[in-house]
Design an enzyme around this catalytic site. Structure first.
Site, PDB file in Angstrom:
ATOM      1  N   TYR A  37      -1.940  -0.565  11.071  1.00  0.00           N
ATOM      2  CA  TYR A  37      -2.073  -1.245   9.767  1.00  0.00           C
ATOM      3  C   TYR A  37      -0.903  -0.893   8.852  1.00  0.00           C
ATOM      4  O   TYR A  37      -0.211  -1.783   8.325  1.00  0.00           O
ATOM      5  CB  TYR A  37      -3.403  -0.869   9.094  1.00  0.00           C
ATOM      6  CG  TYR A  37      -3.411  -1.153   7.604  1.00  0.00           C
ATOM      7  CD1 TYR A  37      -3.383  -2.461   7.120  1.00  0.00           C
ATOM      8  CD2 TYR A  37      -3.401  -0.110   6.674  1.00  0.00           C
ATOM      9  CE1 TYR A  37      -3.357  -2.718   5.748  1.00  0.00           C
ATOM     10  CE2 TYR A  37      -3.379  -0.359   5.308  1.00  0.00           C
ATOM     11  CZ  TYR A  37      -3.353  -1.659   4.854  1.00  0.00           C
ATOM     12  OH  TYR A  37      -3.322  -1.913   3.497  1.00  0.00           O
ATOM     13  N   THR A  96       0.818  -1.207   0.000  1.00  0.00           N
ATOM     14  CA  THR A  96       0.000   0.000   0.000  1.00  0.00           C
ATOM     15  C   THR A  96       0.856   1.263   0.000  1.00  0.00           C
ATOM     16  O   THR A  96       1.984   1.256   0.510  1.00  0.00           O
ATOM     17  CB  THR A  96      -0.893  -0.004   1.257  1.00  0.00           C
ATOM     18  OG1 THR A  96      -1.524   1.264   1.400  1.00  0.00           O
ATOM     19  CG2 THR A  96      -0.102  -0.281   2.532  1.00  0.00           C
ATOM     20  N   GLU A  98       0.267   3.608   1.879  1.00  0.00           N
ATOM     21  CA  GLU A  98       0.262   4.131   3.250  1.00  0.00           C
ATOM     22  C   GLU A  98       1.591   3.934   3.960  1.00  0.00           C
ATOM     23  O   GLU A  98       1.830   4.552   4.997  1.00  0.00           O
ATOM     24  CB  GLU A  98      -0.840   3.453   4.073  1.00  0.00           C
ATOM     25  CG  GLU A  98      -2.207   3.781   3.590  1.00  0.00           C
ATOM     26  CD  GLU A  98      -3.285   3.442   4.598  1.00  0.00           C
ATOM     27  OE1 GLU A  98      -2.962   3.166   5.766  1.00  0.00           O
ATOM     28  OE2 GLU A  98      -4.451   3.451   4.204  1.00  0.00           O
TER      29      GLU A  98
HETATM   30  P1  NAD Z   1      -9.693  -7.301   2.288  1.00  0.00           P
HETATM   31  O1  NAD Z   1      -9.698  -7.041   3.757  1.00  0.00           O
HETATM   32  O2  NAD Z   1     -10.910  -6.991   1.498  1.00  0.00           O
HETATM   33  O3  NAD Z   1      -9.335  -8.834   2.017  1.00  0.00           O
HETATM   34  C1  NAD Z   1      -8.315  -9.491   2.720  1.00  0.00           C
HETATM   35  C2  NAD Z   1      -8.476 -10.991   2.499  1.00  0.00           C
HETATM   36  O4  NAD Z   1      -7.400 -11.647   3.189  1.00  0.00           O
HETATM   37  C3  NAD Z   1      -9.779 -11.549   3.055  1.00  0.00           C
HETATM   38  O5  NAD Z   1     -10.383 -12.410   2.109  1.00  0.00           O
HETATM   39  C4  NAD Z   1      -9.357 -12.336   4.299  1.00  0.00           C
HETATM   40  O6  NAD Z   1     -10.179 -13.451   4.599  1.00  0.00           O
HETATM   41  C5  NAD Z   1      -7.948 -12.761   3.902  1.00  0.00           C
HETATM   42  N1  NAD Z   1      -7.107 -13.025   5.088  1.00  0.00           N
HETATM   43  C6  NAD Z   1      -6.973 -12.247   6.189  1.00  0.00           C
HETATM   44  N2  NAD Z   1      -6.148 -12.843   7.064  1.00  0.00           N
HETATM   45  C7  NAD Z   1      -5.745 -14.014   6.500  1.00  0.00           C
HETATM   46  C8  NAD Z   1      -4.875 -15.056   6.916  1.00  0.00           C
HETATM   47  N3  NAD Z   1      -4.239 -15.006   8.099  1.00  0.00           N
HETATM   48  N4  NAD Z   1      -4.687 -16.095   6.078  1.00  0.00           N
HETATM   49  C9  NAD Z   1      -5.319 -16.156   4.885  1.00  0.00           C
HETATM   50  N5  NAD Z   1      -6.166 -15.201   4.442  1.00  0.00           N
HETATM   51  C10 NAD Z   1      -6.366 -14.133   5.243  1.00  0.00           C
HETATM   52  O7  NAD Z   1      -8.427  -6.503   1.742  1.00  0.00           O
HETATM   53  P2  NAD Z   1      -8.246  -5.728   0.347  1.00  0.00           P
HETATM   54  O8  NAD Z   1      -8.749  -4.358   0.489  1.00  0.00           O
HETATM   55  O9  NAD Z   1      -8.723  -6.600  -0.754  1.00  0.00           O
HETATM   56  O10 NAD Z   1      -6.641  -5.651   0.304  1.00  0.00           O
HETATM   57  C11 NAD Z   1      -5.885  -6.714  -0.267  1.00  0.00           C
HETATM   58  C12 NAD Z   1      -4.416  -6.350  -0.237  1.00  0.00           C
HETATM   59  O11 NAD Z   1      -4.194  -5.151  -0.964  1.00  0.00           O
HETATM   60  C13 NAD Z   1      -3.879  -6.101   1.179  1.00  0.00           C
HETATM   61  O12 NAD Z   1      -2.582  -6.620   1.256  1.00  0.00           O
HETATM   62  C14 NAD Z   1      -3.840  -4.571   1.283  1.00  0.00           C
HETATM   63  O13 NAD Z   1      -2.842  -4.144   2.172  1.00  0.00           O
HETATM   64  C15 NAD Z   1      -3.516  -4.194  -0.151  1.00  0.00           C
HETATM   65  N6  NAD Z   1      -3.984  -2.870  -0.591  1.00  0.00           N
HETATM   66  C16 NAD Z   1      -5.301  -2.519  -0.412  1.00  0.00           C
HETATM   67  C17 NAD Z   1      -5.741  -1.283  -0.909  1.00  0.00           C
HETATM   68  C18 NAD Z   1      -7.184  -0.856  -0.769  1.00  0.00           C
HETATM   69  O14 NAD Z   1      -7.526   0.268  -1.152  1.00  0.00           O
HETATM   70  N7  NAD Z   1      -8.093  -1.689  -0.267  1.00  0.00           N
HETATM   71  C19 NAD Z   1      -4.836  -0.432  -1.554  1.00  0.00           C
HETATM   72  C20 NAD Z   1      -3.490  -0.828  -1.678  1.00  0.00           C
HETATM   73  C21 NAD Z   1      -3.081  -2.056  -1.217  1.00  0.00           C
HETATM   74  O1  DAU Z   2      -4.131   3.924   0.443  1.00  0.00           O
HETATM   75  C1  DAU Z   2      -4.366   2.553   0.394  1.00  0.00           C
HETATM   76  C2  DAU Z   2      -5.193   2.115   1.575  1.00  0.00           C
HETATM   77  O2  DAU Z   2      -6.522   2.559   1.330  1.00  0.00           O
HETATM   78  C3  DAU Z   2      -5.171   0.606   1.798  1.00  0.00           C
HETATM   79  O3  DAU Z   2      -3.872   0.219   2.144  1.00  0.00           O
HETATM   80  C4  DAU Z   2      -6.150   0.198   2.896  1.00  0.00           C
HETATM   81  O4  DAU Z   2      -6.208  -1.218   2.989  1.00  0.00           O
HETATM   82  C5  DAU Z   2      -7.531   0.720   2.536  1.00  0.00           C
HETATM   83  O5  DAU Z   2      -8.451   0.423   3.571  1.00  0.00           O
HETATM   84  C6  DAU Z   2      -7.470   2.218   2.312  1.00  0.00           C
HETATM   85  O6  DAU Z   2      -7.157   2.908   3.547  1.00  0.00           O
HETATM   86  P1  DAU Z   2      -7.930   4.244   3.999  1.00  0.00           P
HETATM   87  O7  DAU Z   2      -7.809   4.346   5.452  1.00  0.00           O
HETATM   88  O8  DAU Z   2      -7.513   5.391   3.137  1.00  0.00           O
HETATM   89  O9  DAU Z   2      -9.434   3.820   3.518  1.00  0.00           O
HETATM   90  P2  DAU Z   2     -10.861   3.997   4.212  1.00  0.00           P
HETATM   91  O10 DAU Z   2     -11.853   3.476   3.214  1.00  0.00           O
HETATM   92  O11 DAU Z   2     -10.907   3.455   5.581  1.00  0.00           O
HETATM   93  O12 DAU Z   2     -11.004   5.585   4.321  1.00  0.00           O
HETATM   94  C7  DAU Z   2     -10.829   6.432   3.179  1.00  0.00           C
HETATM   95  C8  DAU Z   2     -10.906   7.874   3.660  1.00  0.00           C
HETATM   96  O13 DAU Z   2     -12.262   8.160   4.104  1.00  0.00           O
HETATM   97  C9  DAU Z   2     -10.039   8.205   4.860  1.00  0.00           C
HETATM   98  O14 DAU Z   2      -9.606   9.564   4.748  1.00  0.00           O
HETATM   99  C10 DAU Z   2     -10.983   8.061   6.073  1.00  0.00           C
HETATM  100  C11 DAU Z   2     -12.288   8.549   5.484  1.00  0.00           C
HETATM  101  N1  DAU Z   2     -13.530   7.993   6.038  1.00  0.00           N
HETATM  102  C12 DAU Z   2     -13.632   6.633   6.160  1.00  0.00           C
HETATM  103  C13 DAU Z   2     -14.812   6.052   6.594  1.00  0.00           C
HETATM  104  C14 DAU Z   2     -14.952   4.552   6.742  1.00  0.00           C
HETATM  105  C15 DAU Z   2     -14.597   8.826   6.331  1.00  0.00           C
HETATM  106  O15 DAU Z   2     -14.517  10.076   6.221  1.00  0.00           O
HETATM  107  N2  DAU Z   2     -15.772   8.264   6.738  1.00  0.00           N
HETATM  108  C16 DAU Z   2     -15.922   6.903   6.889  1.00  0.00           C
HETATM  109  O16 DAU Z   2     -17.028   6.465   7.273  1.00  0.00           O
END
Ligand code: NAD
Ligand code: DAU
Length: 332
Positions: free
Chosen positions: A148, A121, A123
């Site tokens: 995280y 990420t 982050e």
């Molecule tokens: P998510 O929380 O939607 O999914 C995570 C998955 O991992 C789930 O299916 C969960 O069951 C599985 N998991 C958790 N713990 C586990 C374990 N111990 N063993 C096996 N499986 C396990 O997450 P996401 O948003 O799809 O993110 C996926 C990856 O992408 C993560 O590594 C996250 O850091 C990265 N990422 C996410 C974002 C974002 O915006 N969501 C952005 C950049 C990078």
């Molecule tokens: O930048 C990549 C990351 O983006 C990933 O690594 C993380 O897994 C993913 O969860 C996401 O992190 P954020 O913390 O940026 O995402 P989130 O959806 O929790 O929040 C996005 C923005 O919105 C953040 O500034 C917090 C704000 N927020 C979030 C929620 C849930 C609100 O204002 N209101 C809300 O209810």
């Protein structure tokens, strides 16, 4: 690569990636997923049964991970605890899954010399000021803010060390905020869409001016596939689609889509340590590997995503009440 192991493939981005691979490759896929609260088996049910297997297991358990890694040509490692707000509530599963889990995957890849792509990420780089002209690049120093992001930074450092010390054939990507289908209703965009579908109001943390750099999960998937196929071993690639918007702009677009007033917003308690702004410079990935996003326009990608949540209203429903109950305890 005929056989690819996808950890976390039942989660939001992992399942979008599995769909992407089924459409764009001939590979056989194995999903390794613990099926935590964040997973959705439903996201995998429409896929061809002869192309995708699901193994339910923990990436932090070597006896589960090692034989699976050894029988695949490549591992794409998405599995993680992913939600910042949860990490502020209880960091322990973040340390176990994101750090011990990645260590376990790395040891397995080392023993069987299996190609690994580690999904991380933006982050890990901390945050930027709103008026800072800079964006994150591959050379930005690590400076994570939350449990995280610190756990993801730790996992990145482990991958770098295993490449350098043991010659593990790994690449890393650090991507910005994803949106799209199958995202858990705890996350910002699905939470606000489902609030509005339910006749409620979006909840904005703090002043609502925090900026995120949005990318569609299918574009994240195409970038990861490109790095897996053509990326240079040991390299890090930043993934982003020039989608910077502040949170207020995003909820305004959602409210407008549903014909609701732009001021129908609840401002709620801010997140502790809330990162102000993320922004990705993805020039290395584009120039070196020729990648470009398909969703150039965030507003049209958001409209597609809203349409998906309206059409799949039942999908997030079981998690919605518990999610809102959790946020209520935090004043959010
Ligand atoms: P998510 O929380 O939607 O999914 C995570 C998955 O991992 C789930 O299916 C969960 O069951 C599985 N998991 C958790 N713990 C586990 C374990 N111990 N063993 C096996 N499986 C396990 O997450 P996401 O948003 O799809 O993110 C996926 C990856 O992408 C993560 O590594 C996250 O850091 C990265 N990422 C996410 C974002 C974002 O915006 N969501 C952005 C950049 C990078
Ligand atoms: O930048 C990549 C990351 O983006 C990933 O690594 C993380 O897994 C993913 O969860 C996401 O992190 P954020 O913390 O940026 O995402 P989130 O959806 O929790 O929040 C996005 C923005 O919105 C953040 O500034 C917090 C704000 N927020 C979030 C929620 C849930 C609100 O204002 N209101 C809300 O209810």
């Amino acid at each position: 690569m005929n056989r690819i192991l996808v950890t976390g493939g039942a989660g939001f981005i992992g399942s979008n990636f599995v769909h992407h691979l089924v459409r764009h490759t001939d590979a056989h896929l194995t999903v390794l997923d613990l099926l935590t609260y964040a997973a959705s088996e439903a996201s995998l049910t429409e896929l061809p049964q002869d192309r995708v297997d699901l193994v339910v297991g923990d990436i932090a358990e070597a006896d589960v991970v090692e034989p699976l890694v050894a029988e695949h040509d490549a591992v794409v490692h998405f599995a993680a605890e992913s939600h910042n707000d949860n990490s502020l509530d209880d960091p322990s599963p973040f340390i176990r899954t994101n750090i011990i889990g990645t260590f376990t995957i790395l040891e397995a890849a080392r023993k069987s010399d299996t190609r690994l792509h580690h999904v991380s990420t933006d982050e890990v780089y901390g945050d930027l000021e709103l008026d800072d002209p800079k964006r994150f690049t591959e050379d930005t120093p690590y400076n994570p803010s939350s449990p995280y992001s610190a756990s993801k930074a730790g996992s990145d450092h482990l991958v770098r060390a295993w490449v350098r010390s043991f010659g593990v054939r790994a690449t890393i990507s650090n991507c910005s905020n994803n949106y799209g289908p199958w995202q858990h209703v705890e996350k910002f965009i699905p939470r606000q869409i489902t609030n509005v579908i339910d006749g409620g109001r979006p909840k904005l943390y703090g002043d609502g001016l925090n900026v995120r750099d949005w990318i569609h999960a299918d574009d994240h998937s195409s970038a990861v596939l490109r790095i897996l196929q053509r990326g240079r071993i040991g390299e890090t690639y930043l993934i982003g689609a020039d989608g910077e918007r502040n949170n207020r702009q995003v909820v305004t677009a959602i409210l407008e889509h549903f014909g609701r007033g732009a001021d129908e917003i609840d401002f709620v308690r801010d997140r502790a340590g809330h990162d102000r702004r993320y922004a990705i410079e993805s020039g290395k990935l584009r120039a070196e590997l020729g990648w470009a996003p398909r969703f150039h326009d965030f507003e049209s990608g958001l409209a597609d995503t809203i349409a998906w949540y309206v059409a799949h209203e039942d999908w997030g429903r079981p998690a919605k009440a518990a999610t809102e109950a959790f946020y209520a305890t935090k004043g959010q």
